[in-house]
Every structure is written in C-alpha cells, then in structure tokens.
Design an enzyme around this catalytic site. Structure first.
Site, PDB file in Angstrom:
ATOM      1  N   GLU A  39       0.822  -1.026   0.109  1.00 38.11           N
ATOM      2  CA  GLU A  39       0.024   0.133   0.093  1.00 38.11           C
ATOM      3  C   GLU A  39       0.787   1.022   0.012  1.00 38.11           C
ATOM      4  O   GLU A  39       1.859   1.203   0.782  1.00 38.11           O
ATOM      5  CB  GLU A  39      -0.782   0.091   1.338  1.00 38.11           C
ATOM      6  CG  GLU A  39      -1.964   1.209   1.306  1.00 38.11           C
ATOM      7  CD  GLU A  39      -2.727   1.238   2.749  1.00 38.11           C
ATOM      8  OE1 GLU A  39      -3.244   2.146   2.750  1.00 38.11           O
ATOM      9  OE2 GLU A  39      -2.666   0.354   3.121  1.00 38.11           O
ATOM     10  N   ASP A  50      -5.897   9.251   9.180  1.00 33.27           N
ATOM     11  CA  ASP A  50      -4.548   8.952   9.738  1.00 33.27           C
ATOM     12  C   ASP A  50      -4.361   9.550  11.162  1.00 33.27           C
ATOM     13  O   ASP A  50      -4.583  11.095  11.214  1.00 33.27           O
ATOM     14  CB  ASP A  50      -3.715   9.424   8.744  1.00 33.27           C
ATOM     15  CG  ASP A  50      -3.694   8.569   7.373  1.00 33.27           C
ATOM     16  OD1 ASP A  50      -3.798   7.278   7.613  1.00 33.27           O
ATOM     17  OD2 ASP A  50      -3.738   9.188   6.152  1.00 33.27           O
ATOM     18  N   TYR A 159     -11.020  -4.447   3.647  1.00 38.74           N
ATOM     19  CA  TYR A 159     -10.105  -3.964   4.783  1.00 38.74           C
ATOM     20  C   TYR A 159     -10.929  -3.493   5.939  1.00 38.74           C
ATOM     21  O   TYR A 159     -11.701  -2.736   6.001  1.00 38.74           O
ATOM     22  CB  TYR A 159      -9.560  -2.308   4.228  1.00 38.74           C
ATOM     23  CG  TYR A 159      -8.429  -1.809   4.802  1.00 38.74           C
ATOM     24  CD1 TYR A 159      -8.156  -1.904   6.276  1.00 38.74           C
ATOM     25  CD2 TYR A 159      -7.332  -1.413   4.035  1.00 38.74           C
ATOM     26  CE1 TYR A 159      -7.230  -1.423   6.867  1.00 38.74           C
ATOM     27  CE2 TYR A 159      -6.225  -0.759   4.867  1.00 38.74           C
ATOM     28  CZ  TYR A 159      -6.122  -0.870   6.180  1.00 38.74           C
ATOM     29  OH  TYR A 159      -5.150  -0.235   6.937  1.00 38.74           O
TER      30      TYR A 159
END
Length: 244
Positions: A39, A50, A159
């Site tokens: 990734e 994030d 995911y």
C-alpha cells in the site's frame, strides 16, 4: 484481482510515497521479504483517517516537495512484481483522469477511506474503467445492513479497520478486530484483512486467527521516521511474514 486465489495469509505493508529520498527502496525491501501486496499512501495535507505517525510522514513528504506525479513516476520505473495499492482521499480520487494515471503507473488497487458507500459510485466507476479494484473499508461501528452492502460490492479485498479511531501504533490488537473479520468473511469470498493498530508480529499472528491477512502501516512509518533504513524495514516485514 489483487491476490492469488489461495488460502495463504496475506501481508500488506504500507509506505508514504516520497517520505524519504529512498522511499521506493522500501517497496523493494517489502517485496523481497514476503509482502503479498504493498500500500502506497499519497501524502495529503489533511488526512482525516490518519493518526499522528502517518500525518507526520505526509508532512515530511510534502515538505520535500513530493507530488503525485513524482510518486507515480518512481513507481512506473520500479518493477515491483507484487500488486501495488494506492491510498488517498476523495478530492484527489474524483479528479478526472486520476484512476487512469494510477493504472498507467502499474497500480492495481485504490483505497479511498472518506468516500461513503452512498457516494462512492463515481470513484468506483472510474477505477474499474481503468482496471483498478476499489477496496472498501469496514469498521466495528458498521451497521449489519451496510456491512452486507459493502461486502456485496467489494473488490480486491475487504479492509477491516480494527478500531474506532485513526491509524496509529498500539500495544495490543483491539478485541473488536476478530469478530469484525469473522462477520465479514461470512458475507464475501474475498480476503478480509485487518488493519489499524497491527503494530507487532504477535498482533499479526493474533489477527490471522480470524482474518485472511493484515495491513501494517504506522509501525513501519514510525521506524522509518526515526531513521530506520529500507533494509531494516524489510527485516521487520520478514518477522511479520514468519508470524503469520
């Protein structure tokens, strides 16, 4: 298809594109030490999903003058020999021609964490037209009905975000990870990979009891930001590979 159709546990390490001058050597080191796919995060000025480590990596990359075109040029010159997946945000992914640029550079998949299910169609259509899989995320808070809808339209892999929160290193794998992976695996034949907080080989070993693999991100970027070389990160990936 991101992964071979087999039962092997999948290992997907992460690197922020442009974070260091030799960042592309991380791709080689990951590949050579057992990564099944890699990734690549495109540095972004406001990465809402994030945590501090990936934000710091993005800031460092942007301070170096890193651009999307520059990252893709380095990727294009690299024979990665494993699938490459780009993670970015919707305001980049929605730009005309973006998916085609990724495909031309040899990218196989795309993750857009801030594109909700009800609004993802334009990104998915552009990605698919360019030959990319659009990889969805699910979380412990995802409602069962939406989980079914996400799984039904999933591409590449699912995911599974192990925690309610942003990315980051953690001292243990969250207890929600296993039940989430188990639930998703009843809904799709695609691999289900656990990410967010997979910070040590023992976390990965625990995760794959219920999941088909793991994504390892912040733990690697913390080491890189602290001065580790690509070769040292490759050694760490080998430990994750052995653990799973």
């Amino acid at each position: 298809m991101i992964f071979a159709d087999d039962n092997a546990k999948k290992l997907v390490p992460y690197v922020t594109g442009g974070v260091t001058e030799d960042w592309a050597d991380c791709l080689r080191a990951y590949r050579d030490n057992g990564a099944d796919a890699i990734e690549i995060g495109l540095p972004f000025s406001d990465p809402m999903l994030d945590g501090p480590t990936i934000q710091e990596a993005s800031d460092r990359a942007l301070a170096r003058g890193t651009t999307v075109d520059g990252i893709l040029a380095e990727v294009r010159a690299l024979r990665a020999e494993v699938p490459l997946i780009v993670m970015t945000y919707a305001n980049l992914a929605l730009r005309p021609g973006f998916a085609g640029r990724l495909a031309e550079a040899g990218i196989s998949g795309l993750i857009v964490p801030d594109a909700p299910l009800d609004e993802v169609a334009p990104i998915r259509d552009a990605a698919n037209a360019a030959g990319l899989d659009l990889i969805p995320l699910v979380a412990p808070s995802t409602r069962p009905d939406r989980l079914r809808d996400i799984a039904a339209g999933a591409q590449g892999f699912v995911y599974a975000v192990s925690v309610l929160g942003t990315t980051g290193e953690r001292d243990r794998l969250d207890a929600a990870a296993g039940p989430l992976a188990t639930a998703v695996r009843t809904l799709t034949a695609l691999p289900v990979l656990i990410g967010f907080g997979v910070s040590a080989p023992e976390h990965a070993a625990a995760a794959v009891r219920d999941a088909d693999g793991v994504v390892v991100a912040s733990a690697l970027m913390r080491r890189l930001l602290d001065g580790a070389s690509p070769a040292e990160l490759g050694t760490q990936i080998a430990r994750f590979r052995e653990a799973i």
